[in-house]
Design an enzyme around this catalytic site. Structure first.
Site, mmCIF file in Angstrom:
data_model
loop_
_atom_site.group_PDB
_atom_site.id
_atom_site.type_symbol
_atom_site.label_atom_id
_atom_site.label_comp_id
_atom_site.label_asym_id
_atom_site.label_seq_id
_atom_site.Cartn_x
_atom_site.Cartn_y
_atom_site.Cartn_z
ATOM 1 N N GLU A 54 56.353 32.218 94.655
ATOM 2 C CA GLU A 54 54.994 32.295 95.172
ATOM 3 C C GLU A 54 54.407 30.977 95.596
ATOM 4 O O GLU A 54 53.628 30.914 96.531
ATOM 5 C CB GLU A 54 54.091 32.947 94.125
ATOM 6 C CG GLU A 54 54.299 34.446 94.082
ATOM 7 C CD GLU A 54 53.395 35.123 93.097
ATOM 8 O OE1 GLU A 54 53.032 34.502 92.093
ATOM 9 O OE2 GLU A 54 53.053 36.285 93.342
ATOM 10 N N GLU A 67 25.652 19.584 66.589
ATOM 11 C CA GLU A 67 24.197 19.563 66.717
ATOM 12 C C GLU A 67 23.686 18.218 67.184
ATOM 13 O O GLU A 67 22.699 18.140 67.901
ATOM 14 C CB GLU A 67 23.562 19.910 65.377
ATOM 15 C CG GLU A 67 23.258 21.368 65.233
ATOM 16 C CD GLU A 67 22.625 21.685 63.908
ATOM 17 O OE1 GLU A 67 22.602 20.811 63.023
ATOM 18 O OE2 GLU A 67 22.156 22.819 63.752
#
Lengths: 120, 616
Positions: free
Chosen positions: B107, B348
């Site tokens: 491909e 955080e």
């Protein structure tokens, strides 16, 4: 009248082109794998077609891939037997034992030109 | 055939865990026997020979790798990672296991493929130059090909054979054979030729990966390639959930061997393909009895005096602002002070922010970062799916090799997602860390910060994976909020049942006994006030006692003085008496003397008699 004349020259040009094309040498290469019956059949069939339809203006080379395996990669051979029309352009590929001669003739441009409606 | 045999034995001796051998069914054994001709094979009879892919996780799921000398089908949708898996299989084989491989692509061109996989760190061109990998791009253009009768795919066989022979390949990838179906119209020929191709590859002992596009409905592949590849089928899948895409891998079929049946998330990261087996199927990690301190002496005391177990997982949970991160940072710092490497995953705060904030409680992380003992990885939890986070963590841990890891907060990272997926993901992380004997501290954020309410349900779900669970709580009383800490659970050690007050100061973290007096538990200033009051009362009492003693002493002194005075008086009296007696004695004596003299005198006058008569 004028249009007619123009049409005539067009037809002439076309005819000349077709003649030139027909006169050109057809370069073909047939890749086979070993001496299988299918290979032998393909060689026989393509030789026959060339002799009948392209007498004297064809250049056919038969390559045995099992002898030259690296060619399979460089020439993008997948199926066998494979016939490659190198010239005249465009290049075309045919796979199979070349038994369907009509399709080959069409692909080689030896048939079908007469089927162009304007030339009928 | 001989080549095939040797490769089989090598694989048989290295690649397979003895576990599979035990589990082998009679059918498997029979198969192995049937497939063997030589003694070497009978020796390694119990298991199917396997070839390690070198792909992280895949070898674990398949129990050692792909079937040796057989083709494996990898099916999946466009973009599901079939080619990547195949490339990595070849590259790892060539670089790690000394098995060169041929990559035959249908491909994309070799140059395109090489460019695509360069991002994974694979240099196909270099490997091709070293003759470790052969690349062959098979270009098929249907409208260029005219079929003129019978043909076969001997050209493909010759190409493949030539490529294999040129580098002595043991592995082959065909990516994807389905392009042939699009390129050639005679599918009858194609199918018989594919059958012949797989037979041919098996005879040559080639371990192959064939990729195939996923078919519609339940079909594994669009053109039914699974029909030819009967030994092993792996299905790849890419799904979007909550706008985050997750890739999944499943071993649909693996003849003659036990394998993981589940869907496993996988990722294509900077280091290639990695499959994350949930638990690597077994729960058999080594355990350590070594203990490592928490960084807070009083907390160590609460945990049987020694701290956490090495390689255990610790959950520190609590509502916002209870000091979870500080506790994690302290733990990290302590590890660094011992000279161990530590990793801090922050979801955080940024790295700089953590360093700054921790400085306020006397924890200097910067120093350890500079020394190269600490790494802080900060990222947004929403940046990637949690599987991706997991892989990022894997990669970071693999690269840095820490002994201690902190994740702050694990809740943000995982619990925001679909609950059903959280546990396996976290389990995988914990398992991985445990296997590496890494002590992990997870910070969990509880949403219900209430001091009296039970911990969050989701936390309970996670907590069963944890060995030690510390709970931090805010206690609001008397106009202020104080932090408390207690050990909710700690497997395998005696631990305190007491609630301690958790104090964050410039000097760091300390634990203080809470005031447990009367019917109340007091913390913070209430505790301080209470303690001060008690101290004052104690002082007062002390003073009172002293006063009493002093009074007693002075009384005693007074009495003693009185005694002395009385004694002195008595003595004086005695003296007086003695004196009087002496005086009286003296008087008596004197009287006697006078009387004597008188009598003497009188005797004189009576004697003369005339004297008296004379004198008057």
């Amino acid at each position: 009248m004028k249009a007619n004349a123009a049409r005539l020259t067009e037809t002439d040009a076309m005819a000349a082109a077709v003649a030139a094309r027909d006169a050109a040498v057809c370069v073909l290469r047939l890749y086979v794998t070993g001496s299988s019956p299918r290979s032998a059949r393909a060689i026989f069939n393509i030789r026959k077609i060339c002799d009948e339809h392209l007498p004297g203006r064809h250049d056919l080379e038969v390559v045995d891939l099992s002898q030259h395996p690296m060619l399979a990669k460089s020439e993008q051979i997948l199926a066998a037997p494979t016939l490659i029309k190198i010239l005249p352009l465009p290049a075309r590929r045919f796979v199979g034992d070349m038994s369907q001669s009509e399709r080959i003739l069409q692909g080689l441009g030896l048939r079908g030109a007469s089927k162009i409606p304007c030339l009928a | 055939m001989t080549e095939f045999q040797t490769s089989r034995t090598i694989v048989g001796s290295t690649g397979i865990s003895p576990r599979i051998a035990k589990d082998a069914t009679p059918v498997q054994r029979a198969r192995s026997i049937k497939g063997t001709m030589t003694k070497t094979m009978t020796e390694s009879l119990p298991t199917l020979p396997k070839v390690r892919t070198g792909i992280e996780g895949l070898d674990e799921i398949t129990g050692g790798g792909l079937p040796a000398g057989r083709p494996t089908l990898v099916a999946g949708n466009a973009g599901s990672g079939k080619t990547m898996l195949a490339v990595e299989f070849l590259v790892r084989g060539a670089t790690q296991f000394g098995e060169p491989g041929v990559f035959m692509m249908f491909e994309e061109s070799a140059a395109e493929l090489a460019a695509n996989v360069r991002s994974l760190g694979f240099d196909l061109e270099e490997l091709a130059a070293q003759k470790k990998i052969a690349l062959d791009y098979v270009h098929i253009e249907r409208n260029e090909i005219e079929e003129t009768g019978e043909y076969d795919l001997e050209g493909l066989f010759i190409r493949l054979g030539h490529a294999i022979d040129s580098i002595g390949a043991k592995r082959v990838v065909l990516d994807t054979l389905e392009a042939l179906f699009a390129g050639l119209s005679n599918h009858g020929i194609l199918r018989s030729e594919l059958r012949r191709l797989f037979r041919w590859m098996k005879d040559r002992g080639l371990t192959a990966i064939i990729t195939g596009e996923k078919g519609e409905g339940n079909a594994v592949t669009r053109y039914g390639l699974e029909e030819y590849v009967a030994d092993c089928v792996i299905v790849l899948d890419q799904r979007i959930q909550d706008q985050l895409s997750t890739r999944r891998l499943r071993v649909l079929k693996y003849r003659g061997t036990a394998h993981g049946m589940n869907e496993y998330p996988f990722l294509i990261g900077a280091h290639g393909f990695s499959v994350l087996p949930i638990t690597s199927l077994l729960l058999d990690h080594q355990v350590s009895t070594q203990r490592i301190p928490t960084g807070v002496a009083r907390l160590d005391e609460m945990l049987g005096g020694l701290g956490y177990f090495r390689g255990s997982s610790v959950l520190v949970s609590g509502s916002p602002g209870t000091g979870k991160t500080s506790l994690a940072a302290k733990f990290i710092e302590t590890a660094c002070q011992r000279g161990e490497r530590a990793l801090f995953f922050a979801y955080e705060e940024s790295s700089a922010q953590i360093v700054r904030n921790m400085l306020s409680v006397g924890i200097d992380l910067e120093r350890w970062i500079k020394k190269g003992l600490l790494q802080i990885h900060s990222s947004r939890p929403t940046l990637q799916g949690h599987e991706q986070h997991l892989v990022t963590m894997h990669d970071a841990v693999r690269a840095f090799r820490p002994t201690v890891v902190a994740v702050d907060p694990v809740t943000n990272l995982f619990l925001a997602h679909n609950d059903a997926e959280v546990k396996p993901t976290l389990m995988r992380l914990i398992d991985f860390l445990k296997k590496e004997q890494i002590t992990a501290l997870f910070v969990g954020l509880t949403t219900s910060g209430d001091a009296t309410s039970a911990p969050d349900d989701s936390q309970l779900g996670v907590s069963s994976l944890m060995d030690t669970w510390l709970l931090l709580r805010n206690v609001e009383f008397n106009g202020e909020r104080n932090r408390t800490i207690f050990v909710h659970k700690s497997r395998g050690m005696a631990h305190s049942n007491q609630v301690r007050e958790f104090v964050l100061g410039d000097q760091g973290i300390d634990l203080v006994d809470v005031y447990l007096g009367g019917d109340r538990v007091l913390t913070g200033s209430a505790r301080v006030t209470q303690e001060a009051q008690e101290r004052a009362a104690a002082t007062l009492r002390g003073q009172d006692h002293e006063r009493k003693l002093r009074q007693l002493a002075s009384k005693r002194k007074a009495i003693e003085a009185q005694i002395a005075a009385l004694q002195a008086e008595a003595e004086a009296e005695t003296e007086e008496v003695h004196f009087a007696i002496a005086q009286e004695t003296l008087q008596v004596t004197a009287t006697h003397l006078d009387a004597a003299a008188m009598s003497q005198q009188r005797r004189v006058t009576t004697g003369t008699n005339g004297e008296a008569k004379e004198n008057p």
